[in-house]
Write an enzyme that holds these catalytic residues in place. Structure first.
Site, PDB file in Angstrom:
ATOM      1  N   LYS A  99       0.762  -1.417   0.131  1.00 35.74           N
ATOM      2  CA  LYS A  99      -0.032  -0.148   0.000  1.00 35.74           C
ATOM      3  C   LYS A  99       0.877   1.207   0.025  1.00 35.74           C
ATOM      4  CE  LYS A  99      -3.914  -1.876   2.482  1.00 35.74           C
ATOM      5  NZ  LYS A  99      -4.984  -1.484   1.334  1.00 35.74           N
ATOM      6  N   ARG A 152     -10.241 -11.078   1.579  1.00 38.59           N
ATOM      7  CA  ARG A 152     -11.229 -12.172   0.626  1.00 38.59           C
ATOM      8  C   ARG A 152     -10.719 -13.370   0.787  1.00 38.59           C
ATOM      9  NH1 ARG A 152     -11.333  -8.914  -4.964  1.00 38.59           N
ATOM     10  NH2 ARG A 152     -11.076  -7.494  -3.394  1.00 38.59           N
TER      11      ARG A 152
END
Ligand code: BES
Ligand code: MG
Ligand code: ZN
Length: 478
Positions: free
Chosen positions: A260, A332
């Site tokens: 990130k 996920r």
């Protein structure tokens, strides 16, 4: 903070009243005095305005705090919440709230409930990481004549559970890693002291044996082993049905090798897990008649020699293979195996809660939670309850177009990232691949609503505790 039921308003303790723009009618000794002040323009009764008034010889109480409720004909539960948010320790360390003055057209029990929840919420501070602690010496009394003590008990339990959820989310990673979360869950079970509660914690070896390689893939870069936390509460033993709440438990999300650029606030990536724990705590403490399980796949997402790489392919617990397009789409992966695990354990009803996508923030912002799923009845019910609780939700679609994209990997059954467009739906469509025939499933994306970096409406910086009360009420209504 302490809550007391008051049988009288007599004494020196300052009183809190709500008053409308219309003629004031709250206490025979005060009405003329206050109406005079109002007519002289010395009282502001617009919504949420706080007026400090000295009652002099009219009452013994040291002061009156008159909170504006606006116009009578516009009054509703949201207005009540706005007014209630002004009842804080800043007014005085000890207060008595006169319940009737906040009711008008609203249900008394609901008003009491809302005032307890808002006062607990607006008096919350996270100061564990400051050297100077704010003292917790706020005493709030509620004066009413009906038998409503059970309401105080129930909603203090819920409000405290919400604040515990916020504490967990606000803790930085160096105060709360995977092992700390396991300890918290174990400690929670001990303090709940309830024969209907059990906890099972799986270590890395057990998780490996189960073949949860999507979850384990995320953990590869971490120096702390993955753990699976499984809490069980059998509050409705005659009923065979149960519901599982799966919470995303990313203790910190750096993005992994798909690093990130900005990862501040990613300590909150375990917000789903903390929410699930808060719901569990509230349900057990209030003896809600439900069979509830909480499942958390806990790990952080970090970089090391061994970390997962883009282009890797992992095989999930249900044997589907997944191409890792982005190591930052890690939530996920952990949820996929958690959902499979919940079904293997017999759940036919699953709600997952996760700080899953930046895309849901772009779509819905900081005050609306994204909701998806395969059971419209469940979705509608949760949305309706959310509106009543002032925790708004908005349903987003899982379309065949996005399903096809999830299945479009050239090297595996599924891809873990479908790119920028429809990002929140892409994540939901990915999760749907792990939901088996006959399972009712709802997915809540709280990436925008879980953590307030720029709080509005006088709220505290940091964790909001969103969805604990909505799902608590949902479970209660089942
Ligand atoms: N934890 C993030 C989502 C997130 C973003 C939560 C901002 C709270 C605030 C999640 O793991 C993530 O990184 N999602 C990616 C997915 C993408 C790579 C497909 C995202 O949304 O950018
Ligand atoms: Mg990520
Ligand atoms: Zn994440």
């Amino acid at each position: 903070m302490e809550f007391i039921t008051k049988v009288s308003i007599e004494g020196k303790t300052p009183l809190v009243y709500g008053a409308f723009n219309e003629n004031i009618d709250i206490h025979p000794n005060l009405n003329d005095y206050l109406n005079d002040l109002k007519n002289d323009g010395l009282l502001d009764l617009s919504l949420g305005a706080v007026n400090k008034i000295y009652p002099f010889d009219k009452l013994e109480n040291k002061a009156l705090f008159i909170i504006g409720l606006g116009d009578k004909n516009n009054y509703d539960y949201e207005k009540l919440e706005k007014a209630g948010s002004k009842i804080t320790k800043k007014l005085n360390k000890e207060l008595i709230v006169v319940l009737d003055s906040f009711c008008h057209n609203l249900n008394k029990e609901e008003v009491l409930k809302k005032l307890i929840l808002t006062t607990l919420s607006y008096n919350y501070h996270y100061d564990e990481t400051k050297s100077k602690k704010t003292q917790d010496d706020f005493s709030l009394g509620f004066y009413f004549t009906e038998n409503l003590h059970h309401v105080i008990e129930e909603y203090v339990n819920l409000g405290m559970a919400i604040n515990n959820t916020r504490d967990l989310i606000n803790k930085p990673y160096n105060y709360l890693n995977t092992n700390d979360l396991v300890n918290y869950a174990q400690e929670l079970v001990n303090t709940l002291k309830n024969d209907s509660v059990e906890i099972e914690v799986l270590n890395k070896e057990k998780i490996e044996k189960l073949g949860m390689n999507a979850f384990l893939g995320v953990n590869k870069g971490s120096s702390i082993d993955a753990r699976l936390i499984h809490l069980k509460y059998y509050g409705d033993k005659e009923n065979a049905e149960k519901i599982s709440i799966v919470g995303k438990g990313l203790m910190f999300d750096t993005g992994g090798y798909s690093l990130k650029q900005k990862m501040n606030t990613m300590k909150s990536d375990m917000g789903g897990a903390a929410t699930a724990l808060g719901i569990f705590e509230a349900c057990v403490n209030n003896n809600v008649k439900v069979n509830l399980e909480v499942i958390i796949c806990a790990t952080d997402n970090r970089i090391s020699q061994d970390a997962l790489l883009p282009d890797d392919v992992v095989t999930a617990m249900n044997k589907k293979t997944i191409e890792i397009v982005s190591t930052d789409a890690e939530g996920r992966l952990t949820l996929a195996d958690a959902i499979t695990y919940a079904q293997r354990k017999g759940s036919k009803k699953i709600i997952d809660i996760a700080t899953l996508t930046g895309a849901v923030i772009v779509a819905l912002g900081e005050y609306t939670t994204g909701i998806f799923g395969n059971d419209q009845e469940m979705i509608d019910k949760i949305c309706n309850i959310g509106s009543k609780e002032n925790e708004h939700l908005w349903q987003l679609p899982i379309t065949d177009y996005i399903r096809e994209k999830v299945r479009s990997s050239k090297v595996a059954d599924l891809t873990n990232s479908t790119g920028r467009s429809m990002g929140a739906s892409g994540a939901a469509a990915f999760l749907e691949e792990f939901v088996e025939e006959g399972t009712k499933w709802v997915h809540l994306d709280i990436a925008g609503t879980c953590f307030r970096s720029q709080p509005a409406y006088n709220e505290a910086y940091g964790a909001s505790g969103v969805m604990v009360k909505t799902l608590y009420e949902y479970l209660k209504s089942m």
